[in-house]
Design a protein around this motif. Structure first.
Motif, mmCIF file in Angstrom:
data_model
loop_
_atom_site.group_PDB
_atom_site.id
_atom_site.type_symbol
_atom_site.label_atom_id
_atom_site.label_comp_id
_atom_site.label_asym_id
_atom_site.label_seq_id
_atom_site.Cartn_x
_atom_site.Cartn_y
_atom_site.Cartn_z
ATOM 1 N N ARG A 364 4.741 -21.350 59.085
ATOM 2 C CA ARG A 364 5.902 -21.876 59.820
ATOM 3 C C ARG A 364 7.217 -21.411 59.193
ATOM 4 N N HIS A 365 7.303 -21.509 57.869
ATOM 5 C CA HIS A 365 8.558 -21.170 57.202
ATOM 6 C C HIS A 365 8.800 -19.659 57.142
ATOM 7 N N ALA A 366 7.741 -18.892 56.956
ATOM 8 C CA ALA A 366 7.909 -17.432 56.899
ATOM 9 C C ALA A 366 8.452 -16.898 58.218
ATOM 10 N N ASP A 367 8.114 -17.572 59.307
ATOM 11 C CA ASP A 367 8.538 -17.103 60.633
ATOM 12 C C ASP A 367 9.912 -17.650 61.044
ATOM 13 N N ASN A 368 10.365 -18.714 60.385
ATOM 14 C CA ASN A 368 11.592 -19.378 60.861
ATOM 15 C C ASN A 368 12.723 -19.477 59.843
ATOM 16 N N ILE A 369 12.483 -19.043 58.626
ATOM 17 C CA ILE A 369 13.524 -19.185 57.604
ATOM 18 C C ILE A 369 14.060 -17.815 57.217
ATOM 19 N N GLN A 370 15.400 -17.699 57.247
ATOM 20 C CA GLN A 370 16.055 -16.477 56.795
ATOM 21 C C GLN A 370 16.700 -16.768 55.451
ATOM 22 N N LYS A 371 16.063 -16.279 54.384
ATOM 23 C CA LYS A 371 16.603 -16.534 53.038
ATOM 24 C C LYS A 371 16.666 -15.233 52.266
ATOM 25 N N ALA A 525 2.839 -12.625 62.600
ATOM 26 C CA ALA A 525 2.638 -13.026 61.199
ATOM 27 C C ALA A 525 1.162 -12.887 60.813
ATOM 28 N N PHE A 526 0.304 -13.230 61.750
ATOM 29 C CA PHE A 526 -1.152 -13.157 61.536
ATOM 30 C C PHE A 526 -1.562 -11.716 61.228
ATOM 31 N N GLU A 527 -1.077 -10.782 62.040
ATOM 32 C CA GLU A 527 -1.411 -9.368 61.856
ATOM 33 C C GLU A 527 -0.823 -8.828 60.547
ATOM 34 N N LYS A 528 0.392 -9.295 60.225
ATOM 35 C CA LYS A 528 1.052 -8.843 58.999
ATOM 36 C C LYS A 528 0.257 -9.289 57.765
ATOM 37 N N MET A 529 -0.204 -10.547 57.788
ATOM 38 C CA MET A 529 -1.025 -11.059 56.676
ATOM 39 C C MET A 529 -2.291 -10.226 56.519
#
Length: 1093
Positions: A364-371, A525-529
């Motif tokens: 959830r955070h990897a897809d929605n957080i810009q840090k 994200a699934f494919e990237k992992m």
């Protein structure tokens, strides 16, 4: 409801599972309706149809279609409104009854109450995010009014609800003021659960959480807790309860320290929450925006900002690190001792729940957080954690009966007794409650292990529902038996409920604690992992967890929305699973190819051609000659790569083998996996990829260059193919696949002209090369066939050839070729050779027809030398006849080499030796020829020559042409004596211009032609000998130029007889004195000695 509203939000039709922009209703994008839609949205929820006929005129035309197509959308919104009404009514009832909530006591009641509040809040939030909601509802209502003369009866309330919930949380905060007491009580009961669940990795490590071996003495003791269902409760769910709950009853944050502590802890844990599927809620911004308008909330706003700063991913990163090792230990111990699944089942479900929470948090955070610091949101080892989850899930599924046996005994032997005592000690117990309690005890007491052994299906759903009902009875304020005063009863019953689930609901428990179907909505994200997992060699052994995750996706659709299953969601999931398995197989194939390349290089070092330098050095050393330049490095001998000074030295081959074994572990992990009625077999992916790559590699290793006509020597190709096959054979040590099937499929295809993909094979490449390159150069006079060496050899010419013919045609090379092509490939080679022979025979027949009259006369004049000489001068194209017959002889000599090699290879494989000639029917000749056996009549040649169809020529005429062809060749032989190249060489047992091949050509062509025309082969060959007795006349010639190689040509007759199964030396003696042959042999040998001297 959430699913349907979510699908509308994604602009898809209700029956679409995932948002597809093309599925958006056309009325919302129709240019003709654009002004009408804008007008409706601007005036919403008011309805004005009288004064705006112009803008709404287009609606009048489309009204029936709009009603039909927007009804599903409109009535979904009506359903939301009705759901809202029911929720409000239920919340009011709960308040009126002053229900007692405590997650540790009446777990089911409290959990369902908090879930209801969160579901309601989520539903209204997603509803407010549907951009077209006003357009859809307004359009439908206008169409309804135009059709029925009045608005839809639900429209006024629905329109008002849409307007009221423009800012849903603000409206809900107002709505929940009267419900604050009940909600805050339920939330504050989490203070015994949530902080204990939300600990750091170090605290977990110090407590040796989830470890079975930290205290060996207690290993067999059942894992117990007063709050069993809370131990594996989703952290994600608790955070949603706390965040949404305290936003709705925010006043308690100012008055209760426990509430404030829970609130802060939740704000520090996450920056966004999952609303539904991939819809998220950004906590800090939303909370700050809500509180900023409330007087006296500056402190709460500061709390939010402080928590936002502290909400870092490092804590979660460390947790995942801890869980990887903890789950690995747990899975390993349980694999060795599955009996521990009984007493330690709670640990398994806790481990699954903890890991699931951390994985979903990261997703959830990897897809929605810009840090700036993304390290906390990228985990290259996530596959390992998912893999150990899958291992634990597999253990639970495999050893379910073990757990059933344990808990059936637990329920009947312990839980029933303790519950009975508790009930007996109750001071007050009304009749209804007493009946329910007694039924619990009776149900548990009646259980026995025999039911498990007999495979009886258990179902405790009724018992669990009764307990839920009992919680409701005993949690209201005026209950005779108040559960608030008998918390031990509640805690005991919660434990019993967990034990019943271990007997009848293991699959449901796995879904509850470890379902990761949310990945379906985070495809990128699934494919990237997955890609990161494959890129890291240490993680590739866990890559199978990604296809295994696809089996979870069946639970991502709701049972009340079956239409979702038959959409592109299913297709997408299947394609994902297929892609994962395909990529894994490709990666393994590439590693295997690299290993094969290395092994082929090592095999190449062992080829005889590389030993010349070593021998040269040894000879020079012996003779003490200077070895050339000083300091020249000594050539490494094969095998040096296996010598190691220490084990730390890692070669490239070691790395490849390690990477391959890791990846193959993954491919071999499960025999097959089922995803939505489709079964995937990982090993078959590898098998098919190996087949394709092996095929390409074999063809590639021929190194055929069409431009330069270069090709690998058959023996070198065979060495490389064997090295390749040895590596492939070793794959069976890693993966349970039938590599013999791969060999059969690939190597059999290589024996055909084209493979299954229509690509050229080694059979077609080598056939083409030998015919178009080697044999063409023989015809051009650059190469000769040396019978003594049984090979074709380059002749010294001005233009040197780019290849050495001997290196491609000697016995060892031809045997290697036979090994590679097999009987089928050699048969194809033979057929191609025969096609060339048949074209030469066709030309010869034309020359016979041109000289038909002269040849007919000559055929009856063998005993008239003067007349024969006169007739001979009338013949045309004599040289052409001999040249074409020589070419045929060369081709047949090459075929003879190929057949002999095939026979040798067959003998080594079958360990039998056949040297007898066959005297049988033609169909047996074909079988014998295919096995490499020599035949009196060549069946392939017979087939090739019979396929020649001459128009307007009768069989009798054809037969006559065949007879005259033999005569033509016989009378032409004397002309060979004048050719300077016709000299016989005893060293090679032949002539440099290949005329010794005429013997084979004459015999084979005669045998084939007269088999076709059903003539006597012996008679025709006798006639040939009579005709060739014209050679005697060159003995009387005085011209030295004409007779320069007379003796060498005489020897041809001996060769013809020696080669023929139909002629004898007696026959030859009657036509040609043997003394002449003896003298000819003496002369050529004498000439050869003097030439050498």
């Amino acid at each position: 409801m959430l699913t349907r509203v979510y699908n509308i939000k994604k602009q898809g039709q209700v029956w679409k599972a995932c948002g597809d922009p093309k599925a958006k209703p056309s009325y919302l994008v129709d240019k003709n309706l654009e002004s009408a839609v804008k007008f409706i949205v601007r005036k919403f929820p008011a309805v004005e149809t009288r004064n705006n006929n112009q803008q709404l005129a287009q609606l009048q035309k489309e009204k029936s279609e709009i009603l039909k197509n927007l009804a599903l959308y409109y009535f979904t919104f009506v359903d939301v409104m009705e759901f809202k009404d029911h929720v409000c009514e239920l919340l009011n009832t709960i308040d009126a009854c002053q229900v007692f909530f405590d997650i540790t006591v009446n777990f089911d009641l409290t959990k369902n109450y908090l879930d209801l509040v969160v579901t309601y809040t989520t539903l209204m939030t997603i509803l407010s995010r549907i951009e077209e909601r006003k357009a859809i509802i307004g359009l439908y209502n206008y169409a309804h009014e135009m059709t029925h003369g009045a608005s839809d009866r639900e429209y006024p309330r629905l329109g008002q609800m849409i307007v009221d919930y423009e800012n849903p949380l603000k409206k809900l905060m107002e709505e929940f003021v009267p419900h604050g007491k009940s909600l805050s009580d339920a939330l504050i009961s989490l203070q015994m659960v949530y902080p204990r669940r939300n600990l750091s990795a170090d605290q977990w490590r110090n407590a040796q959480l989830l470890s079975l071996i930290s205290a060996p003495s207690t290993m067999l003791n059942p894992a117990q807790s007063d709050t069993m269902p809370c131990e594996y409760l989703s952290l994600d769910a608790m955070e949603k309860w706390i965040v949404f709950g305290f936003i709705l009853c925010h006043a308690v944050l100012n008055s209760d320290a426990a509430a404030l502590s829970l609130w802060k802890l939740a704000l520090q844990s996450s920056t966004c929450l999952c609303l539904f599927r991939d819809e998220v809620f950004h906590i800090h911004k939303a909370a700050e925006d809500l509180f900023v308008n409330i007087r006296g909330y500056n402190k709460r706003i500061n709390d939010i900002r402080e928590c936002k700063e502290q909400a870092l991913g490092s804590m979660h990163r460390e947790r995942r690190k801890f869980l990887r090792s903890a789950l690995k230990e747990l899975a390993t111990v349980l694999a060795d001792q599955p009996g521990l699944l009984g007493p330690k089942a709670l640990f398994v479900f806790m481990a699954l729940s903890f890991a699931r929470d951390e994985i979903i948090w990261l997703l959830r955070h990897a897809d929605n957080i810009q840090k700036k610091s993304t390290d906390d949101f990228i985990d290259k080892h996530i596959a390992e954690l998912i893999f150990y989850m899958e291992e634990l899930r597999a253990h639970v599924r495999k050893y379910g009966p073990v757990m059933q046996r344990y808990y059936v005994q637990y329920l009947s032997g312990f839980d029933a007794v303790v519950l009975n005592e508790l009930v007996q000690n109750l001071s007050v117990c009304p009749e209804d409650e007493s009946i329910i309690m007694s039924s619990f005890v009776n149900t548990m007491t009646s259980l026995s292990v025999k039911q498990v052994e007999d495979g009886e299906v258990f179902d405790f759903r009724g018992m669990r529902l009764d307990w839920f009902r009992l919680q409701a009875y005993t949690s209201v304020s005026k209950a005779s038996l108040g559960i608030a005063d008998h918390k031990e009863l509640g805690k005991m019953m919660n434990t019993i409920i967990f034990h019943t689930k271990m007997v009848d609901s293991l699959v449901e428990m796995l879904v509850e604690t470890s379902d990761l179907s949310i990945f379906c909505f985070y495809s990128r994200a699934f494919e990237k992992m997955f890609q990161q997992c494959l890129e890291l060699p240490s993680q590739s052994r866990h890559s199978i967890c990604f296809p295994l995750l696809c089996t979870h996706f069946m639970s991502c659709t709701h049972e009340l929305c079956p239409e979702e299953v038959n959409t592109h969601t299913q297709t997408h999931i299947l394609s994902l699973c297929n892609m994962f398995l395909d990529e894994m197989a490709k990666q393994a194939r590439n590693l295997i190819t690299d290993i094969c390349t290395e092994q082929c290089t090592l095999s190449d070092q062992l080829l005889p051609k590389h030993c010349a330098k070593t021998i040269s050095q040894a000879v020079n050393k012996k003779s003490k000659k200077a070895t050339g330049k000083k300091g020249e490095p000594e050539r490494e001998k094969p095998g040096v790569e296996s010598m190691r000074k220490n084990r730390l030295l890692v070669t490239n081959l070691d790395k490849l083998h390690t990477a391959l074994s890791e990846l193959c572990f993954s491919i071999n992990y499960v025999p097959n996996l089922a995803v939505w009625e489709h079964t995937f077999t990982p090993r078959e992916y590898l098998t098919s990829h190996l087949e394709i790559r092996f095929t390409k590699s074999i063809v590639g290793m021929t190194m055929y260059n069409q431009a330069t006509q270069e090709i690998a020597k058959p023996s070198e190709l065979l060495t490389s193919v064997r090295a390749y096959m040895t590596v492939l054979q070793s794959i069976e040590n890693y993966v349970t696949i039938d590599i013999t099937r791969v060999f059969n499929n690939v190597l059999l295809q290589q024996t055909q002209h084209l493979d299954s993909h229509g690509e050229p094979t080694i059979t077609s490449l080598y056939t083409n090369w030998y015919l178009e390159t080697l044999l063409r150069q023989v015809s051009n006079g650059h190469i000769a066939y040396f019978p003594a060496m049984k090979a074709f050899v380059n002749l010294p010419t001005e233009n040197e050839l780019t290849f050495n013919a001997e290196e491609y045609s000697d016995i060892s090379e031809m045997r290697s070729l036979s090994e590679l092509l097999g009987p089928y490939g050699m048969k194809f080679l033979s057929e191609s050779l025969m096609w060339h022979i048949s074209s030469q025979v066709a030309e010869l027949k034309k020359l016979v027809v041109e000289n038909m009259e002269v040849l007919t006369q000559m055929r009856t004049s063998f005993d008239k030398p003067e007349h024969m000489a006169a007739l001979f001068k009338k013949l045309t194209s004599v040289d052409s006849v001999l040249k074409r017959m020589t070419i045929i002889g060369v081709i047949l000599s090459f075929r003879s080499l190929a057949q002999e090699a095939l026979r040798d290879v067959r003998d080594t494989h079958t360990h039998t030796h056949t040297h007898t000639r066959t005297h049988v029917a033609m169909n047996v000749y074909e079988l014998s020829s295919a096995a490499g056996l020599p035949c009196e009549i060549d069946p392939a040649l017979v087939v090739a020559l019979s396929s020649q169809k001459s128009e307007n020529i009768s069989p009798e005429e054809e037969y006559k042409i065949a007879c005259l062809l033999m005569v033509f060749v016989a009378v032409s032989l004397p002309t060979l004596a004048s050719n300077v190249m016709s000299q016989y060489s005893p060293a090679i047992e032949g002539h440099c211009n290949n005329i010794h091949c005429l013997a084979k050509a004459i015999n084979q062509i005669a045998a084939a032609l007269f088999t076709i025309h059903k003539g006597s082969i012996e008679d025709r060959l006798k006639e040939f000998l009579l005709a060739s007795s014209s050679l005697l006349k060159i003995g009387q010639e005085t011209d030295k130029m004409t007779t320069r190689n007379r003796e060498s040509v005489y020897l041809l007759l001996d060769m013809i007889v020696q080669e023929s199964p139909f002629l004898t030396m007696d026959l030859l003696e009657s036509c040609f004195p043997y003394v002449l042959l003896r003298n000819a042999y003496h002369a050529v040998y004498k000439q050869s000695i003097s030439a050498n001297a």
